[in-house]
Motif scaffolding. Structure first.
Motif, PDB file in Angstrom:
ATOM      1  N   ASP A  87      34.466  -1.554  38.628  1.00 45.29           N
ATOM      2  CA  ASP A  87      35.007  -1.443  39.980  1.00 45.29           C
ATOM      3  C   ASP A  87      35.612  -0.061  40.158  1.00 45.29           C
ATOM      4  O   ASP A  87      36.086   0.558  39.214  1.00 45.29           O
ATOM      5  CB  ASP A  87      36.083  -2.504  40.197  1.00 45.29           C
ATOM      6  CG  ASP A  87      35.453  -3.856  40.475  1.00 45.29           C
ATOM      7  OD1 ASP A  87      34.312  -3.884  40.933  1.00 45.29           O
ATOM      8  OD2 ASP A  87      36.119  -4.874  40.221  1.00 45.29           O
ATOM      9  N   LEU A  88      35.599   0.370  41.396  1.00 50.79           N
ATOM     10  CA  LEU A  88      36.104   1.705  41.689  1.00 50.79           C
ATOM     11  C   LEU A  88      36.815   1.638  43.028  1.00 50.79           C
ATOM     12  O   LEU A  88      36.355   0.948  43.936  1.00 50.79           O
ATOM     13  CB  LEU A  88      34.909   2.673  41.772  1.00 50.79           C
ATOM     14  CG  LEU A  88      35.168   4.162  41.817  1.00 50.79           C
ATOM     15  CD1 LEU A  88      35.690   4.634  40.470  1.00 50.79           C
ATOM     16  CD2 LEU A  88      33.874   4.890  42.154  1.00 50.79           C
ATOM     17  N   GLU A  89      37.924   2.310  43.138  1.00 51.19           N
ATOM     18  CA  GLU A  89      38.608   2.331  44.416  1.00 51.19           C
ATOM     19  C   GLU A  89      38.530   3.725  45.012  1.00 51.19           C
ATOM     20  O   GLU A  89      38.983   4.689  44.401  1.00 51.19           O
ATOM     21  CB  GLU A  89      40.079   1.920  44.228  1.00 51.19           C
ATOM     22  CG  GLU A  89      40.702   1.425  45.524  1.00 51.19           C
ATOM     23  CD  GLU A  89      42.218   1.542  45.505  1.00 51.19           C
ATOM     24  OE1 GLU A  89      42.807   1.488  44.410  1.00 51.19           O
ATOM     25  OE2 GLU A  89      42.798   1.713  46.591  1.00 51.19           O
ATOM     26  N   VAL A  90      37.953   3.821  46.166  1.00 52.58           N
ATOM     27  CA  VAL A  90      37.829   5.115  46.832  1.00 52.58           C
ATOM     28  C   VAL A  90      38.727   5.109  48.054  1.00 52.58           C
ATOM     29  O   VAL A  90      38.414   4.469  49.063  1.00 52.58           O
ATOM     30  CB  VAL A  90      36.373   5.405  47.239  1.00 52.58           C
ATOM     31  CG1 VAL A  90      36.262   6.775  47.862  1.00 52.58           C
ATOM     32  CG2 VAL A  90      35.448   5.292  46.050  1.00 52.58           C
TER      33      VAL A  90
ATOM     34  N   CYS B  96      36.700  12.313  48.560  1.00 51.55           N
ATOM     35  CA  CYS B  96      37.208  10.983  48.202  1.00 51.55           C
ATOM     36  C   CYS B  96      36.640  10.532  46.866  1.00 51.55           C
ATOM     37  O   CYS B  96      37.354   9.996  46.016  1.00 51.55           O
ATOM     38  CB  CYS B  96      36.824   9.951  49.268  1.00 51.55           C
ATOM     39  SG  CYS B  96      37.648  10.148  50.844  1.00 51.55           S
ATOM     40  N   LEU B  97      35.351  10.772  46.676  1.00 51.98           N
ATOM     41  CA  LEU B  97      34.688  10.299  45.456  1.00 51.98           C
ATOM     42  C   LEU B  97      35.142  11.070  44.224  1.00 51.98           C
ATOM     43  O   LEU B  97      35.381  10.483  43.176  1.00 51.98           O
ATOM     44  CB  LEU B  97      33.175  10.420  45.607  1.00 51.98           C
ATOM     45  CG  LEU B  97      32.542   9.419  46.564  1.00 51.98           C
ATOM     46  CD1 LEU B  97      31.048   9.643  46.660  1.00 51.98           C
ATOM     47  CD2 LEU B  97      32.824   7.996  46.114  1.00 51.98           C
ATOM     48  N   LYS B  98      35.261  12.375  44.371  1.00 51.00           N
ATOM     49  CA  LYS B  98      35.718  13.195  43.244  1.00 51.00           C
ATOM     50  C   LYS B  98      37.040  12.686  42.724  1.00 51.00           C
ATOM     51  O   LYS B  98      37.264  12.570  41.520  1.00 51.00           O
ATOM     52  CB  LYS B  98      35.876  14.659  43.677  1.00 51.00           C
ATOM     53  CG  LYS B  98      34.586  15.447  43.589  1.00 51.00           C
ATOM     54  CD  LYS B  98      34.822  16.921  43.911  1.00 51.00           C
ATOM     55  CE  LYS B  98      33.496  17.632  44.158  1.00 51.00           C
ATOM     56  NZ  LYS B  98      33.688  18.950  44.803  1.00 51.00           N
ATOM     57  N   GLU B  99      37.899  12.362  43.663  1.00 53.78           N
ATOM     58  CA  GLU B  99      39.221  11.883  43.274  1.00 53.78           C
ATOM     59  C   GLU B  99      39.125  10.531  42.565  1.00 53.78           C
ATOM     60  O   GLU B  99      39.765  10.304  41.541  1.00 53.78           O
ATOM     61  CB  GLU B  99      40.101  11.757  44.519  1.00 53.78           C
ATOM     62  CG  GLU B  99      41.591  11.766  44.196  1.00 53.78           C
ATOM     63  CD  GLU B  99      42.406  11.164  45.329  1.00 53.78           C
ATOM     64  OE1 GLU B  99      42.117  11.485  46.502  1.00 53.78           O
ATOM     65  OE2 GLU B  99      43.303  10.348  45.029  1.00 53.78           O
ATOM     66  N   VAL B 101      36.494   9.107  41.015  1.00 51.98           N
ATOM     67  CA  VAL B 101      35.768   9.120  39.741  1.00 51.98           C
ATOM     68  C   VAL B 101      36.513   9.949  38.696  1.00 51.98           C
ATOM     69  O   VAL B 101      36.445   9.671  37.504  1.00 51.98           O
ATOM     70  CB  VAL B 101      34.339   9.673  39.938  1.00 51.98           C
ATOM     71  CG1 VAL B 101      33.594   9.739  38.632  1.00 51.98           C
ATOM     72  CG2 VAL B 101      33.581   8.817  40.930  1.00 51.98           C
ATOM     73  N   GLY B 102      37.205  10.977  39.173  1.00 51.50           N
ATOM     74  CA  GLY B 102      37.935  11.832  38.242  1.00 51.50           C
ATOM     75  C   GLY B 102      37.031  12.830  37.546  1.00 51.50           C
ATOM     76  O   GLY B 102      37.282  13.250  36.432  1.00 51.50           O
ATOM     77  N   SER B 103      35.947  13.187  38.230  1.00 55.92           N
ATOM     78  CA  SER B 103      35.002  14.131  37.654  1.00 55.92           C
ATOM     79  C   SER B 103      34.097  14.653  38.770  1.00 55.92           C
ATOM     80  O   SER B 103      34.002  14.063  39.832  1.00 55.92           O
ATOM     81  CB  SER B 103      34.177  13.424  36.577  1.00 55.92           C
ATOM     82  OG  SER B 103      32.925  14.064  36.427  1.00 55.92           O
ATOM     83  N   ASP B 104      33.441  15.782  38.505  1.00 54.13           N
ATOM     84  CA  ASP B 104      32.501  16.319  39.485  1.00 54.13           C
ATOM     85  C   ASP B 104      31.078  15.898  39.175  1.00 54.13           C
ATOM     86  O   ASP B 104      30.163  16.112  39.967  1.00 54.13           O
ATOM     87  CB  ASP B 104      32.546  17.858  39.456  1.00 54.13           C
ATOM     88  CG  ASP B 104      33.720  18.391  40.251  1.00 54.13           C
ATOM     89  OD1 ASP B 104      34.764  17.723  40.251  1.00 54.13           O
ATOM     90  OD2 ASP B 104      33.582  19.458  40.857  1.00 54.13           O
TER      91      ASP B 104
END
Lengths: 124, 124
Positions: A87-90, B96-99, B101-104
């Motif tokens: 799961d991932l929270e965006v 939003c996604l970068k934040e 996932v914590g990665s590029d």
DNA sequence: TTCCATGCAAACAATTTGCAGCAGT
DNA sequence: ACTGCTGCAAATTGTTTGCATGGAA
């Protein structure tokens, strides 16, 4: 789905216990409690429930669909190395989408392909 | 894909001309120019190209995969009424996604289920 | 001339469906 | 009792693959 059958209850319970399962996995688990249950029944129930919004259907690239207990909007990260689903929270996503679609009436499915922490560590 | 074959060129040209096509649709179009081309070849080329990042593979709920000429990150809106696929721009999504996932280092696939303008109008 | 990519057909995986009988209300 | 859901198996759909051969470098 007008009747609440044993099969229906069982399948729902399995999805609640585990998460992100394929139909096949649900079936293998269900057989333990109900040996005569059919794979077709599992598919029928899962699809019905997904339609009703009781569970969620997630498409996974290069793999069978998965079903998730969490109905509330959230995202998934699929690890290309181990195939795991997390799961991932965006944050702020819903707002971005509302603006883009120009309406509140939509559903969405977001899956991110990225190495999970475990595989990222193993790679070093 | 080491060699640049006729089939490869043709398939790429078709994807460039039309958009969001299924493998089957590409095949039907390709046959017009090259009657002996095989569906398997279409699949092989499309997958190869998607792997190389020359085109993009999009998963559509309850339907075959589609292939898109646009490689740059963008989203899709799928209309449940007519089954049409439209491009969609969601501003601020990458951030939003970068934040989250914590990665590029990731790819993603976002599809939104919402009625397109045409079907929304027809519904009234 | 050396391999890679093709065409073909068969295999495969995931999912759906038709139907007779059983189970839920 | 009525009717929908199930189990079963066969059918579909979407996609991949093995192999002999033709085509690209």
């Amino acid at each position: 789905m007008k009747y609440l059958t044993q099969q229906c209850k069982l399948i729902l319970a399995i999805i609640q216990e585990f998460g992100h399962m394929t139909a096949e996995e649900v079936y293998r688990e269900a057989v333990k409690a109900m040996p005569k249950i059919a794979l077709g029944t599992v598919y029928r129930n899962l699809n019905e429930m997904a339609q009703d919004g009781r569970i969620r259907k997630i498409r996974v690239p290069d793999g069978p669909d998965r079903f998730d207990k969490t109905v509330s909007p959230h995202e998934h990260m699929i690890c290309p190395k181990c195939g795991g689903v997390l799961d991932l929270e965006v944050k702020g996503l819903t707002e971005c989408l509302k603006e883009a679609v120009g309406s509140d009436d939509f559903q969405y499915d977001l899956s991110v392909n990225a190495c999970c922490a475990k595989c990222r560590a193993a790679q070093q």
